[in-house]
Design an enzyme around this catalytic site. Sequence first.
Site, PDB file in Angstrom:
ATOM      1  N   HIS A  96      -3.557  -1.750  -0.844  1.00 29.73           N
ATOM      2  CA  HIS A  96      -2.796  -1.708  -2.103  1.00 29.73           C
ATOM      3  C   HIS A  96      -3.456  -0.694  -3.051  1.00 29.73           C
ATOM      4  O   HIS A  96      -4.672  -0.549  -3.073  1.00 29.73           O
ATOM      5  CB  HIS A  96      -2.768  -3.098  -2.741  1.00 29.73           C
ATOM      6  CG  HIS A  96      -1.819  -3.166  -3.898  1.00 29.73           C
ATOM      7  ND1 HIS A  96      -2.153  -2.709  -5.149  1.00 29.73           N
ATOM      8  CD2 HIS A  96      -0.536  -3.595  -3.970  1.00 29.73           C
ATOM      9  CE1 HIS A  96      -1.105  -2.867  -5.948  1.00 29.73           C
ATOM     10  NE2 HIS A  96      -0.116  -3.401  -5.254  1.00 29.73           N
ATOM     11  N   GLU A 166       4.940   2.224  -2.161  1.00 27.04           N
ATOM     12  CA  GLU A 166       4.837   1.855  -3.578  1.00 27.04           C
ATOM     13  C   GLU A 166       4.331   3.050  -4.385  1.00 27.04           C
ATOM     14  O   GLU A 166       3.116   3.292  -4.428  1.00 27.04           O
ATOM     15  CB  GLU A 166       3.841   0.713  -3.755  1.00 27.04           C
ATOM     16  CG  GLU A 166       4.206  -0.559  -3.039  1.00 27.04           C
ATOM     17  CD  GLU A 166       3.541  -1.764  -3.699  1.00 27.04           C
ATOM     18  OE1 GLU A 166       4.261  -2.601  -4.211  1.00 27.04           O
ATOM     19  OE2 GLU A 166       2.307  -1.834  -3.705  1.00 27.04           O
TER      20      GLU A 166
END
Length: 254
Positions: A96, A166
Amino acid sequence: MNTDLIIANWKMNPVTLAEAKKIFIGIVAGARKAKSVSVVVCPPNLFLPELTKLPRTKNISLGVQDVFYEEQGARTGQTSPAMVKAYKATHAIIGHSERRELGETNDLVGRKVVHAIQEGLTAVVCIGERERRDDGSYYTFVREELEAALLGLQRKDLAHLVIAYEPVWAIGKSAADAMQPCELHEMMLFIRKVLTERFGRAPASRVPVLYGGAVKPDNAEEIVRAGGVNGLLVGSASLQPKEFTAIVTAASAV
Ligand code: PGA
């Protein structure tokens, strides 16, 4: 393209177990109505042993927000796939951008992905550029992150791989700042192209590719309908059961 996977990334929230249970129960109540969608809730690790005991329907599973690339040993602060599997976690978010910001490299991400899959978890690999320059260099950036994450994988591993695109500039923003579906669609084609170059068309086409970054009830349907994605990775809205349920419902209707 079918939408079938929606992942809730709670990040370092909420503070107490009581709140975590309340949110989880709310998510289960909402998601059980959308049986065509698989929902994976990724709470902080500390809450996993308790949340795993709560009732849930078959379309809801639990995951974690990171795992290490070894099973055990002198690794202060780390958690291994074997440990989280004991509490029925099935998915691990890896790479992430909030971890990459703290120093997680492409090399670390690649190792974690290999180990997580070897141990039987599904690796949810996050990739995405920090900014968009007019020169299109973000494509090179995304390619590098993706290729590094895929480096140690073989075709047989793809059944346990999910890619979450993302764009960092959209994360944590309001719905108005999420990526435009037509731009997202282009990026999805690019990610599929890189996967195809590496593994061939048919195996690559079976890897779910999700979008994350400012997904809200207002924009979820359009992102799914026009963005060409196989699901969503939801941050802040996943802490609000009503909002999250609205996202799941909107996506399941597409
Ligand atoms: P957001 O976070 O939905 O709050 O933008 C997404 C993520 O970081 O995974």
